[in-house]
Design a protein around this motif. Sequence first.
Motif, PDB file in Angstrom:
ATOM      1  N   TYR A  43       0.851  -1.183   0.000  1.00  0.00           N
ATOM      2  CA  TYR A  43       0.000   0.000   0.000  1.00  0.00           C
ATOM      3  C   TYR A  43       0.893   1.242   0.000  1.00  0.00           C
ATOM      4  N   PRO A  44       0.826   2.065  -1.048  1.00  0.00           N
ATOM      5  CA  PRO A  44       1.639   3.284  -1.067  1.00  0.00           C
ATOM      6  C   PRO A  44       1.116   4.300  -0.050  1.00  0.00           C
ATOM      7  N   LEU A  45       2.039   5.031   0.569  1.00  0.00           N
ATOM      8  CA  LEU A  45       1.682   6.118   1.475  1.00  0.00           C
ATOM      9  C   LEU A  45       1.979   7.417   0.738  1.00  0.00           C
ATOM     10  N   THR A  46       0.939   8.136   0.361  1.00  0.00           N
ATOM     11  CA  THR A  46       1.113   9.350  -0.428  1.00  0.00           C
ATOM     12  C   THR A  46       0.759  10.611   0.351  1.00  0.00           C
ATOM     13  N   LYS A  47       0.115  10.451   1.498  1.00  0.00           N
ATOM     14  CA  LYS A  47      -0.282  11.598   2.300  1.00  0.00           C
ATOM     15  C   LYS A  47       0.653  11.739   3.498  1.00  0.00           C
ATOM     16  N   GLU A  48       0.734  12.941   4.032  1.00  0.00           N
ATOM     17  CA  GLU A  48       1.596  13.149   5.194  1.00  0.00           C
ATOM     18  C   GLU A  48       1.020  12.545   6.470  1.00  0.00           C
ATOM     19  N   TYR A  49      -0.255  12.143   6.451  1.00  0.00           N
ATOM     20  CA  TYR A  49      -0.881  11.487   7.606  1.00  0.00           C
ATOM     21  C   TYR A  49      -1.775  10.372   7.075  1.00  0.00           C
ATOM     22  N   THR A  50      -1.421   9.136   7.370  1.00  0.00           N
ATOM     23  CA  THR A  50      -2.151   7.977   6.858  1.00  0.00           C
ATOM     24  C   THR A  50      -2.646   7.135   8.024  1.00  0.00           C
ATOM     25  N   THR A  51      -3.951   6.870   8.053  1.00  0.00           N
ATOM     26  CA  THR A  51      -4.515   6.035   9.113  1.00  0.00           C
ATOM     27  C   THR A  51      -4.656   4.596   8.642  1.00  0.00           C
ATOM     28  N   ILE A  52      -4.466   3.685   9.588  1.00  0.00           N
ATOM     29  CA  ILE A  52      -4.612   2.256   9.337  1.00  0.00           C
ATOM     30  C   ILE A  52      -5.594   1.729  10.376  1.00  0.00           C
ATOM     31  N   GLY A  53      -6.578   0.987   9.921  1.00  0.00           N
ATOM     32  CA  GLY A  53      -7.569   0.447  10.840  1.00  0.00           C
ATOM     33  C   GLY A  53      -8.532  -0.490  10.143  1.00  0.00           C
TER      34      GLY A  53
END
Length: 133
Positions: A43-53
């Motif tokens: 899963y790419p992280l493209t935002k400065e804040y990424t939530t996982i849940g």
Amino acid sequence: MAESEQGGDSTQIRMPSKATQQIPERYHVSIVILAGHAEGMEYPLTKEYTTIGRDRSSDIALRDPLVSRQHTAIQYADGQFTIKDLGSTNGTFLSGKMILTSRIENRDKFQVGDTMIQFIIEDTSKGKVFEIG
């Protein structure tokens, strides 16, 4: 009136602007599921804040019943990445230790519920995977 106000020399108060902390374009940042549901997925992280849940409103939604609806977040700020537990029921473990907030570096492994995840940073301008910070 005070002397400085009469001469039009009063101090102006300006609120500091909120600096945007965007992930530099040359970095490809992602997480890879090492074990658990969706094993092998990246899963790419493209935002400065990424939530996982577990909740669908999470940026990365996991189908793991031991993962809280909003379990953990990865944030980019001040040139580094941090991982933060969002008050989950079962905790977030980084390299086997329960954390609330911690710096996260290239190839670090963390666990939420029964899902083991690896954090990856790649410098696409050089084709290398490395640590920043």
